[in-house]
Design a protein around this motif. Structure first.
Motif, PDB file in Angstrom:
ATOM      1  N   ILE A   1      -6.150   8.523   7.091  1.00  0.00           N
ATOM      2  CA  ILE A   1      -7.278   8.661   6.159  1.00  0.00           C
ATOM      3  C   ILE A   1      -8.578   8.692   6.962  1.00  0.00           C
ATOM      4  CG2 ILE A   1      -8.589   7.534   4.303  1.00  0.00           C
ATOM      5  CD1 ILE A   1      -5.988   8.579   3.223  1.00  0.00           C
TER       6      ILE A   1
ATOM      7  N   ASP B   1     -10.687   8.091  15.119  1.00  0.00           N
ATOM      8  CA  ASP B   1     -10.765   6.937  16.016  1.00  0.00           C
ATOM      9  C   ASP B   1     -10.649   5.636  15.223  1.00  0.00           C
ATOM     10  OD1 ASP B   1     -13.132   8.247  15.142  1.00  0.00           O
ATOM     11  OD2 ASP B   1     -14.346   6.811  16.242  1.00  0.00           O
ATOM     12  N   GLY B   2     -11.156   5.632  13.987  1.00  0.00           N
ATOM     13  CA  GLY B   2     -10.960   4.450  13.153  1.00  0.00           C
ATOM     14  C   GLY B   2      -9.500   4.346  12.767  1.00  0.00           C
TER      15      GLY B   2
ATOM     16  N   CYS C   1     -17.184   6.804  15.387  1.00  0.00           N
ATOM     17  CA  CYS C   1     -17.662   6.144  14.164  1.00  0.00           C
ATOM     18  C   CYS C   1     -16.702   6.406  13.010  1.00  0.00           C
ATOM     19  CB  CYS C   1     -19.056   6.636  13.794  1.00  0.00           C
ATOM     20  SG  CYS C   1     -19.090   8.331  13.163  1.00  0.00           S
ATOM     21  N   TYR C   2     -16.942   5.704  11.929  1.00  0.00           N
ATOM     22  CA  TYR C   2     -16.189   5.939  10.702  1.00  0.00           C
ATOM     23  C   TYR C   2     -16.988   6.935   9.878  1.00  0.00           C
ATOM     24  CZ  TYR C   2     -13.517   1.556  11.442  1.00  0.00           C
ATOM     25  OH  TYR C   2     -12.717   0.569  11.925  1.00  0.00           O
TER      26      TYR C   2
ATOM     27  N   HIS D   1      -4.287   4.919   5.399  1.00  0.00           N
ATOM     28  CA  HIS D   1      -5.174   4.691   6.543  1.00  0.00           C
ATOM     29  C   HIS D   1      -4.450   3.991   7.714  1.00  0.00           C
ATOM     30  CE1 HIS D   1      -8.886   4.550   8.582  1.00  0.00           C
ATOM     31  NE2 HIS D   1      -9.455   3.505   8.032  1.00  0.00           N
TER      32      HIS D   1
ATOM     33  N   ASN E   1     -14.976  10.530  17.049  1.00  0.00           N
ATOM     34  CA  ASN E   1     -16.430  10.650  16.918  1.00  0.00           C
ATOM     35  C   ASN E   1     -17.143   9.307  17.104  1.00  0.00           C
ATOM     36  OD1 ASN E   1     -15.700   9.434  14.559  1.00  0.00           O
ATOM     37  ND2 ASN E   1     -16.159  11.183  13.248  1.00  0.00           N
TER      38      ASN E   1
ATOM     39  N   GLU F   1       0.831  -1.204   0.000  1.00  0.00           N
ATOM     40  CA  GLU F   1       0.000   0.000   0.000  1.00  0.00           C
ATOM     41  C   GLU F   1       0.871   1.261   0.000  1.00  0.00           C
ATOM     42  OE1 GLU F   1      -2.400   0.776   3.450  1.00  0.00           O
ATOM     43  OE2 GLU F   1      -3.883   1.899   2.300  1.00  0.00           O
TER      44      GLU F   1
END
Ligand SMILES: Cc1ncc(C[n+]2csc(CCOP(=O)(O)OP(=O)(O)O)c2C)c(N)n1
Ligand code: SF4
Ligand SMILES: [Mg+2]
Lengths: 597, 350
Positions: free
Chosen positions: B65, B111-112, B141-142, B86, B139, A297
């Motif tokens: 990301i 947070d993700g 969540c994604y 990410h 937050n 990646e």
């Protein structure tokens, strides 16, 4: 089988018993007598207890590839003895420790057995358990020196060098050598029909391994940040860098002019390299196939965001964990197209430690010039075995090519900086280093599409312009990468042979063998991807091209077909993928099978 | 689409000591949803850097990301930025930091990005005490992939679609403490008063400064039943203390009450003044910090403020004993040992 300076000796040891330095002593002593040698470790993925072999080919003609068939086997490992007896060629010799009698099933009528009471003698002569173990190894080297007529003074000198600063160890080592020599002189007819005789065939060559050479090349290439995660067979690259840097890269106040981070995994290792080079340092990582898989990646990001990266891939036998301590050239496809989307990467293929040094140093220039990842495709055979090769060379007039960078001064003169503008028409844009200028030249590096000014965009035309510029850069790369090695001024055959990396030594030998049989073939050694124009020319000039490589699927052949857009039928694969280095014999046989008698 | 902030400049914007207005610290126009907590955090970063008189080009901003990781484009436009892949911002920050120890490293993540895909790299950056500020815009969540639960969503928290999160939440502050982080703080995107001094302190900290900021996602996780909504956080916030950040070598003009207050002097001489301290909590005591975090969690409260602080740790450069000069500034001529040395090395291999 009477032959001077032309034979193969194999040592069969138990991993972790200190045999490596004794075996090295043997190989180096022959090298010091001016005779070409090529030693190879065949070792297990284990720290202690499993069988390990060390094979030394001695070749007056200077053939350094592996050769099948063992003329003399020294077996001090009961576990592998059966296998070891079998590996000896008819008429060959089997040296073993006769402290215990040889089992009947191990006796072959067609070879000569030389029993030496290694354990008995060392138990008698030495008291310390570790010494008894270690000196058994030195004692068989002594015995071999008598059987093969290796000069004693050469061995003695090597021991002196090895134990410089620990002089107390010299005498007991010399004594162990002497014990071996005395035993042969008193009990065995010597010398053997094959033996060594001093020559002047190695010139100023050095004997070293590819990984050390890569580490040293990175020091010379100006690397300051190293990030890596341990994996055989690449680990010793980072270790070599560390030990050279520890000597050569210390500031006056004792602080290091380099940083080595042992990362938490390969994903992090390549991320660190990308961060460091983005920020203006030269940086590299070393890994093997499983690591390259993980780095995919990030490699795509570096390609697309145009970040210089140097990655040394010391290939081993895949797929998956495969045979982690065996060699292969099987990451070619993976490396060439690593990552999703339309990505392609520059690959370099060293074939000797000298070239490992040169190409590693060069790769930092290339990476910055092209602003893209450069992968050096070494392998276990090259990286972890000693090879006789040209001495390292450095031209003090050489300057490091940092590529296209706008400094604060340049930025002052520009109205609007565009990170991805093709200012010079070669597809390579200008980069800036963070912190260079208070108000000019900053931008956000991203893996998402952006326009020429590095502003995020999903505009199709802008995306396509960028991808096409990257293609142009790829074309520029062809003019900058290492040209292939040519073996003839003018083509003489309709048949051509292509090879690269550690297939080279055996391929060259095979070409000689074929010539002796009346088949003269043209040859070219690949040194880089994208393929240099000389490669397309070679392929176009031959009806059939044999592609020699060490993987199952003919990965380089595939790359040639795809990239040069050539009829696949014109390429014939010559392969070896059993984890052992390819031999000249197998190359010759495979090529012969395609030639009319 | 590309967004560039209009060039209009208000003639009376105040200037800082460097002569810059806040405009010099802003980035391009945000593309996040109106009301997104992340934008408030971005604005707090702008304000903190402006007030601290930081040369914008001396900051390197990095992210992974996610919606949160997009924000570096929207603040500090004169700083170089790196929107990495990410979950992998920590490694890029590590390499960058090794190359140039003199820049200020500001990482933002979600947070993700931190608690799931990037957990491995986060953990190791903490462990190495990398000299950087690491802000998680949390937050629960994604956001960017449309609202799936993240690993920091509280157990029992309800998503907009009505499903209830069945898993334990990862408490990033607790984890950072456990890993030996030297600066741990928690805040709320809606509390500028607290957030700005915390960002300042984090950026002055020598070592890894972790700042977990609850940052409601108005589009996917601001509903009744979500524990990361504006309403929930406002109702359940519990501060360790109120605080002021006093930069180094600044005269202390306010007189602070004795007793209930605490002063924390930082590595570079700046001062964190904490008042209205919560009971039984001491920012220099890891045990009391862990306990305070655990207790507030048990009570369904959100503990905010400086949770833990220690300035005696060595950062990665200290540990590796690297040159005082940035490695990227050492001339190649000095880095390359030259041909004479190589001849010596050759001789050793002959
Ligand atoms: C390797 C990889 N997997 C998945 C994604 C898709 N993806 C993009 S953002 C994201 C989640 C972001 O969540 P968070 O970090 O919390 O950021 P937020 O949008 O909530 O601010 C995911 C899964 C990706 N970009 N890369
Ligand atoms: S989806 Fe949520 S996190 Fe993303 S920008 Fe909108 S409000 Fe913010
Ligand atoms: Mg999130």
């Amino acid at each position: 089988m009477s032959a001077c300076n032309d034979f193969v000796v194999r040592f069969a040891n138990v991993n972790g018993t200190g045999s490596a330095s004794a075996n090295y002593l043997f190989a180096k002593s022959i090298f010091r007598m001016g005779i070409p040698v090529s030693p190879k470790n065949i070792f297990p993925s284990n720290i202690q207890g499993l069988p390990t072999w060390y094979e030394v080919r001695v070749s007056e003609k200077g053939y350094l590839g592996r050769r099948e068939g063992v003329d003399l086997c020294v077996s001090v490992n009961p576990q592998s003895m059966k296998q070891d007896v079998q590996c000896v060629k008819p008429g060959g010799y089997f040296v073993y420790d006769n402290t215990k009698p040889l089992a009947d099933e191990l006796v072959r009528p067609d070879i000569t057995y030389i029993g030496i009471p290694l354990m008995e003698t060392c138990n008698r002569e030495y008291t310390d358990a570790r010494q008894r173990q270690l000196f058994k190894n030195v004692m068989y080297v002594g015995a071999l020196s008598a059987l093969l007529e290796i000069e004693f003074s050469v061995l003695e000198d090597l021991l002196r060098e090895q134990f410089a600063g620990k002089e107390k160890l010299i005498a007991p080592n010399v004594k162990a050598l002497q014990l071996g020599i005395d035993f042969i002189h008193q009990n065995v007819p010597y010398p053997l029909p094959f033996r060594v005789e001093r020559r002047d065939l190695v010139g100023n060559s050095i004997l070293t391994d590819g990984n050390s050479a890569c580490g040293l090349g990175a020091v010379y290439g100006g690397a300051t940040v190293v990030a890596w995660y341990p994996i055989t067979p690449s680990t010793s690259v980072a270790e070599a860098f560390h030990s050279y840097a520890d000597e050569l890269r210390i500031d006056a106040d004792g602080r290091s002019n380099y940083a080595i981070v042992q990362a938490e995994d390969e994903l992090a290792a390549i991320g660190m390299v990308i961060g460091a080079t983005w920020n203006g340092s030269r940086s590299f990582t070393a890994t093997s196939g499983p690591g390259v898989s993980l780095m995919n990646e990030f490699l795509g990001l570096a390609y697309f965001a145009e970040i210089p990266v140097v990655l040394i891939d010391v290939q081993r036998t895949g797929p998956s964990t495969g045979m982690p301590t065996r060699t292969q050239q099987s990451d070619i496809t993976l490396a060439a197209y690593a990552s999703h989307g339309d990505t392609k990467h520059v690959l370099l293929f060293p074939s000797t430690p000298t070239e490992c040094f040169d190409m590693t140093a060069d790769s930092f220039d290339l990476a910055e010039r092209l602003q893209t990842p450069i992968m050096i495709m070494s392998d276990l055979d090259l990286g972890m075995n000693d090879h006789m090769c040209e001495p390292f060379h450095w031209d003090d007039a050489r300057t490091h090519d940092r590529g296209k960078i706008y400094t604060a001064e340049h930025l002052e003169k520009i109205t609007r900086y565009g990170r991805y503008l093709d200012t010079d028409g070669d597809g390579i844009p200008y980069r800036t280093i963070p912190g260079a200028h208070p108000t000019k030249g900053s931008y956000v590096v991203r893996g998402t599409s952006r326009d020429e000014h590095a502003v995020y965009t999903e505009d199709s035309a802008a995306y396509k312009r960028n991808m096409d510029r990257l293609t142009k850069k790829w074309e520029t790369a062809k003019t900058l990468v290492h040209a292939p090695q040519r073996y003839q001024e003018k083509y003489v055959s309709k048949l051509g042979v292509l090879f690269f990396g550690t297939s080279t030594q055996s391929a060259e030998e095979a070409l000689d063998l074929l010539r002796e049989k009346g088949h003269v073939l043209d040859a070219l050694r690949l040194r880089s991807f994208p393929f240099h124009h000389a490669v397309s020319d070679f392929v176009a000039s031959h009806e059939t091209v044999f592609v020699i490589e060490q993987n199952r699927d003919g990965q380089m052949r595939g790359l040639l077909i795809t990239e040069l857009n050539v009829d696949p039928h014109r390429f014939i694969s010559v392969l070896n993928y059993d984890g052992m280095p390819i031999t000249a014999d197998t190359i010759m046989q495979q090529i012969l099978s395609h030639l009319p008698n | 689409m590309s967004f560039v902030r209009p060039q209009f400049r208000h003639p009376h914007l105040p200037k800082n000591e460097l002569g810059y207005t806040t405009r010099e610290y802003e980035g391009s126009l945000s593309t996040l949803c109106a009301g997104c907590g992340h934008d408030s955090i971005g604005a707090a970063i702008v304000q903190a850097c402006f007030e601290m008189n930081i040369e914008p080009h001396q900051v390197a901003k990095l992210s992974g990301i996610g919606c949160s990781s997009k924000t570096p484009a929207y603040f500090l436009g004169n700083s170089h930025g790196f929107n990495t892949v990410h979950g992998r911002m920590p490694s890029v920050a590590t390499g960058a930091n090794m190359a140039n120890r003199d820049l200020i490293y500001l990482g933002v993540s979600g947070d993700g990005d931190t608690a799931s895909i990037g957990m491995g790299q986060f953990v190791h950056a903490v462990r190495r005490n990398l000299n950087m500020t690491y802000i998680v815009m949390n937050n629960g969540c994604y956001g960017l992939t449309k609202g799936q639960d993240s690993a920091t969503a509280d157990m029992g928290s309800k998503s907009k679609a009505g499903s209830v999160n069945p898993f334990e939440a990862i408490d990033l502050c607790g984890l950072a403490l456990e890993l030996g982080a030297s600066f741990v703080a928690q805040s709320f995107s809606g509390d500028k008063q607290q957030l700005i001094p915390l960002i300042k302190a984090a950026m002055h900290h020598h070592g890894f400064a972790f700042l977990n900021v609850i940052s409601p996602c108005v589009t996917f996780n601001n509903n009744v039943g979500s524990t990361k909504s504006y309403d929930y956080v406002r109702q359940h916030v519990q501060a360790t203390a109120t605080m002021d950040f006093v930069p180094p070598a600044t005269e202390i003009t306010t007189s602070y009450a004795e007793g209930a207050d605490a002063n924390v002097t930082m590595h570079d001489g700046s001062l964190l003044h904490l008042h209205k301290l919560a009971q039984g909590w001491d920012p220099s005591d890891r045990m009391s910090a862990i306990e305070a975090l655990q207790r507030s969690r048990m009570e369904g409260k959100v503990l905010t403020g400086l949770v833990y602080y220690d300035d005696k740790g060595k950062d990665l450069h200290d540990v590796l004993n690297t040159s005082a000069r940035p490695l990227n500034s050492i001339p190649m001529t000095e880095l390359c040992p030259g041909s004479a040395k190589l001849r010596e090395i050759n001789a050793g291999l002959q």
